[in-house]
Structure formats: C-alpha cells, structure tokens
Design an enzyme around this catalytic site. Structure first.
Site, PDB file in Angstrom:
ATOM      1  CB  CYS A  97      -0.663   2.695   4.063  1.00 53.80           C
ATOM      2  SG  CYS A  97      -2.059   1.890   3.288  1.00 53.80           S
ATOM      3  CG  ASP A  98       3.221   1.368   4.361  1.00 58.48           C
ATOM      4  OD1 ASP A  98       2.738   1.858   5.393  1.00 58.48           O
ATOM      5  OD2 ASP A  98       3.089   0.171   4.048  1.00 58.48           O
TER       6      ASP A  98
ATOM      7  CB  CYS B 260      -0.926  -0.018   1.222  1.00 55.29           C
ATOM      8  SG  CYS B 260      -1.927   1.467   1.348  1.00 55.29           S
TER       9      CYS B 260
END
Ligand code: NAP
Length: 308
Positions: A135-136, A132
């Site tokens: 997200c990261d 992801c």
C-alpha cells in the site's frame, strides 16, 4: 436454518472451504469484513503455489478463487462477525448488521499484523509507520526506509521496497534471518539492503511524522540513531479470534486448536488457515485446511441428518 455452513473469512482458507462446500451442494454463506482475498493480497506475487512455474499475481489467483466459489452459488457478504453462539445443534452468527443460523461454522479469519508496542507507534501510523509495503511503498521513492522483522514477510517486503527506496535497512533482533533461505539469499545479494543485526527499536523519533529510530544492540546494549523516512513493521501476525470468546480452545498466541479434521472441541465448529495452530502458514496449506474443513463439515451435517 438460514445456511448449512457459514464460513467466516474470505482468504484462501475461507474460499477453498466455500469451493468444497459449494461442490457438495450445501447452502453456503461466506462472511468477510473487508474484501475477498485476505492478507495474501498484500503481497504482489506468489511464487510458491504449486502449478505456477513463474509467479502468480496474488490478485488474479484470489479473483479466480472468488469466481469459482460464486459460480457455485455460494453467497458472499461483507459483514463483520461480532459473536457466535450455539443452541442445540444450531449455530447463531451475529454480524454488525444481522444474525444468521447455520448447521456448521468454519472459522477462517486469518490474522492481523502485530504491533511493536512502542510509544508513538500509534501516533505515527500513517505518518511514516506502516504495516503494508504494497500500500505505502510507492510513497517512498528515492527515500530511506527501514523494515523490522526477520521472517518471510519482512524479507519479501524489504525486497519489494528496494524498487522504490534508495536504501532499506532491515532491523532484526537476532543475527540470523527466520525467512526461507531462497528469500534470505536474495536480500543478502541486494546492494540497497543494509542489515542491522541483533537490533531492536528502542525509540521512535518524530512528532508530526517519523524522522528516525533509536536502535539498541541487544548484545552490547549500545544505541545509535537511524535517520529514515519510513518504517515497515513485520514482526508476525496474530489471529483475530476474540469474537469466539471461550467457545474454542486457543494456544498462548490465540491460534485455534483443531484436530486433523479441522474440528475444534465444539461439534459443528471448524477452523482453517492461518488462525489455526499449525506448523506452516502458506496459501497452499490454507487452501488445504479449507478443503478438509468443508469436507468434515459436510460429514458432520450428514451425521446429524442420520440421527433424526
Ligand atoms: P514470523 O515468521 O512469525 O516472523 C516474525 C519475525 O519478527 C521474526 O523474525 C521475529 O524474530 C520477529 N519479531 C517478532 N516479534 C518481534 C518484536 N517484538 N521485535 C522485533 N522483532 C520481532 O512472521 P511473518 O514473517 O509475518 O510470517 C508469518 C507466516 O506466514 C510464517 O509462517 C511465514 O512462513 C508465512 N509467510 C510465507 C511467505 C512465503 O512463503 N512467501 C510469505 C509471507 C509469510 P525471531 O526470528 O527472532 O523470532
């Protein structure tokens, strides 16, 4: 019977089903194991949903869909479905906390990211290996990362990662991207992106955290080390349909086989969206599937009433 229709999954397909079933004044429950919106929330902008001449923020689009459904009185619960069964015309839906009865079920569970199946992949997930970028990605500001895959997701995310990382390698097993041409052209024009064509990851390097990758050229079998801080895996997705067991026919990848009315082989069981065997997986086709599934579920329930 607790509900006329139970919809499993609250992505675009499930929410569109909820919208149409709610407007048909059916009693509807949507069960979602995580949060409303589905995998589309993992992408920041949507630029191919009709009606948005610029870009739609995926969060806003999904929040609007959710509101539309809730305003119709559709119930939405955060519960994971663990099994479904049929007895006569009644469907029993077992979740991690309850059991519900419904006249029809629409499966709109979407899909989960595929893994590479390499040694250390699990060990270093969250320690340099991610599925992801939304997200990261921000964790890799000023660093070097790699993306694996050549589809729309890989190319969208490689472009997204260039906002943070200094350099992004795109590792693809062929010498041509699968992604849509407009995305491919954008990636090829971006100076921060370095393509590693005809390449696969042979080994993951690092013990406590990811330190690099050993790439193998699939044509000449040569190997080289790629030093990087993170790797994002986008090699496709598979449907999360195991809870169906043998209830519905699936293809070799686990996608549910339906007819054009979204009907599975089981009367009263419908499927919509990315978990279905289909030619094009997009928000717009998921929403379309959802509308059709709800309409056909309504017709199915009416046919049962007429039988009585
Ligand atoms: P995808 O289209 O199935 O692409 C997967 C990519 O990973 C392919 O390039 C494939 O290579 C590669 N791959 C598969 N297994 C691999 C392995 N074991 N090792 C290395 N590479 C591997 O998956 P996706 O990109 O996640 O997209 C899924 C669906 O969502 C597609 O229908 C896509 O069009 C859609 N989508 C659309 C948008 C958009 O419209 N903006 C955005 C995201 C996703 P090959 O090419 O050689 O098969």
């Amino acid at each position: 019977m607790d509900y006329d229709v139970i919809i499993i999954g609250a992505g675009p397909a499930g929410l569109a089903s909820g919208l149409y079933a709610g407007r048909a004044r059916l009693k509807v429950l949507i069960l979602e194991k995580l949060s409303c919106g589905g995998q589309v929330l993992l992408t920041e902008k949507i630029e191919n949903y009709p009606g948005f001449s610029g870009e739609a923020a995926s969060f806003d689009l999904m929040a609007n869909m959710q509101k539309q459904v809730k305003d119709l009185g559709v119930d939405i619960c955060t519960e994971q479905v663990v099994g479904i069964a049929k007895d006569g015309h009644l469907w029993y839906i077992k979740t991690d906390s309850k059991e519900y009865k419904a006249g029809a079920v629409i499966v709109a569970v979407g899909s989960v990211p595929k893994k590479l199946g390499l040694q250390k992949e699990e060990l270093l997930t969250g320690k340099g290996i991610s599925y992801c970028a939304t997200c990261d990605g921000p964790l890799y500001r000023g660093k070097v990362v790699a993306v694996v895959g050549g589809g729309d997701t890989a190319v969208e995310e490689v472009l997204f990662l260039t906002r943070f990382a200094d350099k992004v390698f795109l590792i693809h097993r062929r010498d041509r991207l699968r992604a849509t041409e407009i995305l491919s052209q954008r990636a090829k024009a971006n100076k921060k992106i370095v393509f590693c064509w005809d390449s696969v990851i042979d080994k993951i390097v690092g013990e406590e955290k990811l330190e690099g990758l050993i790439l193998e050229n699939v044509k000449d079998k040569t190997k080289k080390e790629l030093v990087c801080d993170g790797v994002f895996v986008y090699v496709g997705r598979s449907p999360d349909t195991q809870f169906l067991e043998d209830l519905a026919e699936v293809d070799e990848h686990g996608h549910i086989i339906t007819d054009e009315h979204m009907r599975t082989g089981q009367a009263g069981l419908f499927a919509a969206g990315d978990c279905r065997k289909k030619i094009l997986r997009q928000v717009v086709t998921a929403a379309s599937d959802g509308a059709i599934a709800a309409f056909c579920a309504q017709q199915y329930l009416e046919s049962l009433d007429e039988e009585k």
